[in-house]
Design an enzyme around this catalytic site. Structure first.
Site, short mmCIF file in Angstrom:
data_model
loop_
_atom_site.label_atom_id
_atom_site.label_comp_id
_atom_site.label_asym_id
_atom_site.label_seq_id
_atom_site.Cartn_x
_atom_site.Cartn_y
_atom_site.Cartn_z
N GLU A 106 0.84 -1.21 0.00
CA GLU A 106 0.00 0.00 0.00
C GLU A 106 0.87 1.25 0.00
OE1 GLU A 106 -2.63 1.47 -0.46
OE2 GLU A 106 -4.39 0.68 0.59
N ASP A 107 0.35 2.34 -0.56
CA ASP A 107 1.06 3.61 -0.49
C ASP A 107 0.93 4.23 0.90
OD1 ASP A 107 -1.66 4.14 -0.80
OD2 ASP A 107 -1.41 5.58 -2.43
N ASP A 110 -4.35 4.89 6.14
CA ASP A 110 -4.97 6.10 6.69
C ASP A 110 -6.07 5.67 7.67
OD1 ASP A 110 -5.42 8.91 6.79
OD2 ASP A 110 -6.91 8.79 5.22
N LYS A 138 -0.50 6.84 8.74
CA LYS A 138 -1.05 7.99 9.48
C LYS A 138 -1.92 7.43 10.61
CE LYS A 138 -2.09 11.37 5.85
NZ LYS A 138 -3.23 11.94 5.11
N PHE A 159 -2.00 16.09 4.37
CA PHE A 159 -2.27 15.48 3.08
C PHE A 159 -0.99 15.50 2.25
CE2 PHE A 159 -3.81 14.69 -1.12
CZ PHE A 159 -4.82 13.76 -0.91
N ARG A 172 1.71 12.44 -8.84
CA ARG A 172 2.21 11.09 -8.58
C ARG A 172 3.68 10.95 -8.96
NH1 ARG A 172 -2.14 7.70 -7.33
NH2 ARG A 172 -4.06 8.00 -8.48
P1 IMP Z 1 -7.81 4.36 3.97
O1 IMP Z 1 -8.82 3.40 3.44
O2 IMP Z 1 -8.46 5.55 4.62
O3 IMP Z 1 -6.75 3.77 4.84
O4 IMP Z 1 -7.22 5.06 2.70
C1 IMP Z 1 -6.11 4.72 2.05
C2 IMP Z 1 -6.14 5.43 0.71
O5 IMP Z 1 -6.57 6.80 0.83
C3 IMP Z 1 -4.76 5.48 0.18
O6 IMP Z 1 -4.46 4.32 -0.57
C4 IMP Z 1 -4.79 6.75 -0.66
O7 IMP Z 1 -5.28 6.46 -1.94
C5 IMP Z 1 -5.76 7.65 0.05
N1 IMP Z 1 -5.07 8.62 0.92
C6 IMP Z 1 -5.13 8.70 2.26
N2 IMP Z 1 -4.37 9.70 2.73
C7 IMP Z 1 -3.79 10.27 1.65
C8 IMP Z 1 -2.86 11.38 1.48
O8 IMP Z 1 -2.39 12.03 2.42
N3 IMP Z 1 -2.49 11.64 0.20
C9 IMP Z 1 -2.96 10.96 -0.88
N4 IMP Z 1 -3.81 9.92 -0.76
C10 IMP Z 1 -4.23 9.59 0.49
MG MG Z 2 -4.38 4.42 -2.77
#
Ligand code: IMP
Ligand code: MG
Length: 185
Positions: A106-107, A110, A138, A159, A172
C-alpha cells in the site's frame, strides 16, 4: 494556490526501502513471495521494493475505489481525504493466491478501511501467509483497528503527494513526498 513542501526526500525513501527489503528478505526464510500492489498509488513503491528483496518474487496489482471518496478541503482549508465511503473492487488479481506467501503493498495506511477490505478479500484466497507493507502510516486517522507488518514512515495528519500519491491524479511523479496545502473546496 497549491503549496508543496518536502516532507520525505527521495534519498530518505530509497534508504528506508533498502532496509524494508532486507527485513522482508530475512522474515521470508528463502520462500518465494508474491507482492500485490494497490493501484495506482503503490505502483512506484512496489517497483522499488521488489528490487530491494533477495527472494524469488512475483507481483500482481489489485484496484479499489471508495464510494463517496474524493479529495476534499477540510474546515481549515487543508486538503484531506474524505474516505467515509465503502470500498469497492475495480480490478482483481489475475491468479489465485492459494498457498502463496502474499505481501500486500500500500502507499498509505490512513483510516484503515481499504486495508481491512483487501485483507478480508485476500485471506479468502487462503494464502500460506499474509503480510502488509505500507510506505506511509497515518495512525492518528485510523477508524478501524488494523496495522501493517512493515511501515516505511509514520507521518502526521497532513495530506501528502508524490512518489505515487496523488491529489486528483496529479503529483504522482514527484520524486519526493510532499505536504500539499492551500487547496480550496
Ligand atoms: P484508507 O482506506 O483511509 O486507509 O485510505 C487509504 C487510501 O486513501 C490510500 O491508498 C490513498 O489512496 C488515500 N489517501 C489517504 N491519505 C492520503 C494522502 O495524504 N495523500 C494521498 N492519498 C491519500
Ligand atoms: Mg491508494
Amino acid at each position: 494556490m497549491h503549496g508543496l513542501k518536502i516532507l520525505i526526500t527521495h534519498e530518505q525513501i530509497a534508504a528506508r526501502i533498502a532496509d524494508m527489503g532486507q527485513e522482508i528478505t530475512r522474515d521470508s526464510a528463502a520462500e518465494p513471495v508474491i507482492f500485490v500492489g494497490v493501484l495506482k498509488g503503490a505502483a512506484i513503491f512496489l517497483s522499488d521494493l521488489i528490487r530491494a528483496v533477495e527472494l524469488e518474487a512475483t507481483f500482481e496489482f489489485i484496484g479499489v475505489s471508495s464510494y463517496g471518496s474524493r479529495p476534499a478541503a477540510g474546515a481549515d482549508q487543508k486538503p484531506t481525504w474524505d474516505s467515509t465511503g465503502e470500498v469497492r473492487l475495480t480490478k482483481d488479481v489475475d491468479q489465485s493466491l492459494r498457498g502463496k506467501n502474499v505481501i500486500l503493498v500500500e502507499d498509505i495506511l490512513d483510516t484503515g478501511l481499504t486495508l481491512t477490505f483487501l485483507k478480508r478479500l485476500l485471506l479468502g484466497h487462503q494464502p500460506k501467509s499474509f503480510r502488509v507493507a505500507t510506505l506511509l502510516d497515518k495512525p492518528s486517522r485510523r477508524k478501524l483497528a488494523i496495522e501493517a507488518d512493515y511501515v516505511g514512515f509514520t507521518i502526521p495528519d497532513d495530506f501528502v503527494v508524490g512518489y505515487g500519491l496523488d491529489y486528483a491524479e496529479q503529483y504522482r511523479n514527484l520524486p519526493d513526498i510532499c505536504v500539499l496545502s492551500g487547496v480550496q473546496a
